[in-house]
Design a protein around this motif. Structure first.
Motif, PDB file in Angstrom:
ATOM      1  N   PRO A   1       3.474  -1.791   3.814  1.00 35.76           N
ATOM      2  CA  PRO A   1       3.063  -0.400   3.595  1.00 35.76           C
ATOM      3  C   PRO A   1       4.285   0.439   3.246  1.00 35.76           C
ATOM      4  O   PRO A   1       5.325   0.321   3.886  1.00 35.76           O
TER       5      PRO A   1
ATOM      6  N   GLY B   1       3.518   4.576   5.754  1.00 32.72           N
ATOM      7  CA  GLY B   1       4.305   3.408   5.389  1.00 32.72           C
ATOM      8  C   GLY B   1       5.796   3.601   5.592  1.00 32.72           C
ATOM      9  O   GLY B   1       6.267   4.628   6.080  1.00 32.72           O
TER      10      GLY B   1
ATOM     11  N   ARG C   1      -5.628  -1.215   4.408  1.00 36.49           N
ATOM     12  CA  ARG C   1      -4.283  -0.941   4.935  1.00 36.49           C
ATOM     13  C   ARG C   1      -3.844  -2.037   5.894  1.00 36.49           C
ATOM     14  O   ARG C   1      -2.669  -2.429   5.909  1.00 36.49           O
TER      15      ARG C   1
ATOM     16  N   ASP D   1       1.136   4.786   1.220  1.00 38.62           N
ATOM     17  CA  ASP D   1       0.488   5.502   2.309  1.00 38.62           C
ATOM     18  C   ASP D   1       1.542   6.283   3.077  1.00 38.62           C
ATOM     19  O   ASP D   1       2.649   5.779   3.304  1.00 38.62           O
TER      20      ASP D   1
ATOM     21  N   ILE E   1      -6.360   5.272   1.561  1.00 32.71           N
ATOM     22  CA  ILE E   1      -6.736   3.855   1.559  1.00 32.71           C
ATOM     23  C   ILE E   1      -7.485   3.550   2.852  1.00 32.71           C
ATOM     24  O   ILE E   1      -7.028   3.893   3.943  1.00 32.71           O
TER      25      ILE E   1
ATOM     26  N   THR F   1       0.844  -1.190   0.000  1.00 32.53           N
ATOM     27  CA  THR F   1       0.000   0.000   0.000  1.00 32.53           C
ATOM     28  C   THR F   1       0.879   1.239   0.000  1.00 32.53           C
ATOM     29  O   THR F   1       1.903   1.286   0.682  1.00 32.53           O
TER      30      THR F   1
ATOM     31  N   ALA G   1      -2.141  -5.089   4.319  1.00 31.38           N
ATOM     32  CA  ALA G   1      -0.913  -4.875   3.546  1.00 31.38           C
ATOM     33  C   ALA G   1       0.228  -5.735   4.064  1.00 31.38           C
ATOM     34  O   ALA G   1       0.443  -5.848   5.262  1.00 31.38           O
TER      35      ALA G   1
END
Length: 156
Positions: free
Chosen positions: A120, A76, A114, A73, A109, A71, A117
């Motif tokens: 991330p 992350g 999330r 993000d 997201i 993901t 994942a």
């Protein structure tokens, strides 16, 4: 290892589409001899504007079964380009057939997706427009393939 770019929204013609097309072509050309690619885009649209949960459902359906779920993000993991290249190589060398990079819509997201994942990943603490994130990801995928091939594109 097939690479999937799963994103909310349709990217029409324009500078972002042109940049993505260029980097996808470069990635496919450089990555294939390395066992990376092709890069396939999966665009999903939340036509009913039902929110992030509906977008998460559409994105989850676009991710191939068994794929590494990455993901994009701001919460992350931050990676350098060589670290990103090495991570792609680890997934490939570990026998993974697919990796799916998921980019949410304007609101990001959904937490439910999330939470699923495997990895991330962040392009920094700033929030980027989701259409630009596609361009940045396509460029980093090409850069990673070039790093793994020993090419001159990445100068660190």
């Amino acid at each position: 290892m097939r690479v999937h770019l799963c994103a909310v929204g349709r990217l029409r013609s324009g500078p972002e589409r042109e940049l993505i097309a260029d980097y996808v072509q470069r990635f496919d050309r450089t990555g294939r001899p390395l066992g990376l690619g092709p890069l396939v885009e999966h665009e999903v649209e939340n036509k009913k504007n039902a929110g992030m949960g509906a977008e998460a459902d559409l994105l989850a359906r676009a991710v191939p079964a068994g794929a590494v779920l990455v993901t994009l993000d701001e919460r992350g993991k931050l990676l350098t380009s060589p670290e990103f290249a090495a991570q792609l190589a680890r997934w490939r060398d570990g026998g993974r057939q697919d990796v799916a990079f998921v980019i949410g819509g304007a609101d990001g997201i959904d937490p439910s997706l999330r939470a699923k994942a495997d990895f991330p990943m962040s392009f920094g603490a700033m929030v980027w427009p989701h259409m630009l994130v596609r361009v940045m990801l396509a460029e980093q995928l090409y850069r990673a393939a070039n790093i793994l091939s020993g090419g001159p594109y990445h100068r660190a």
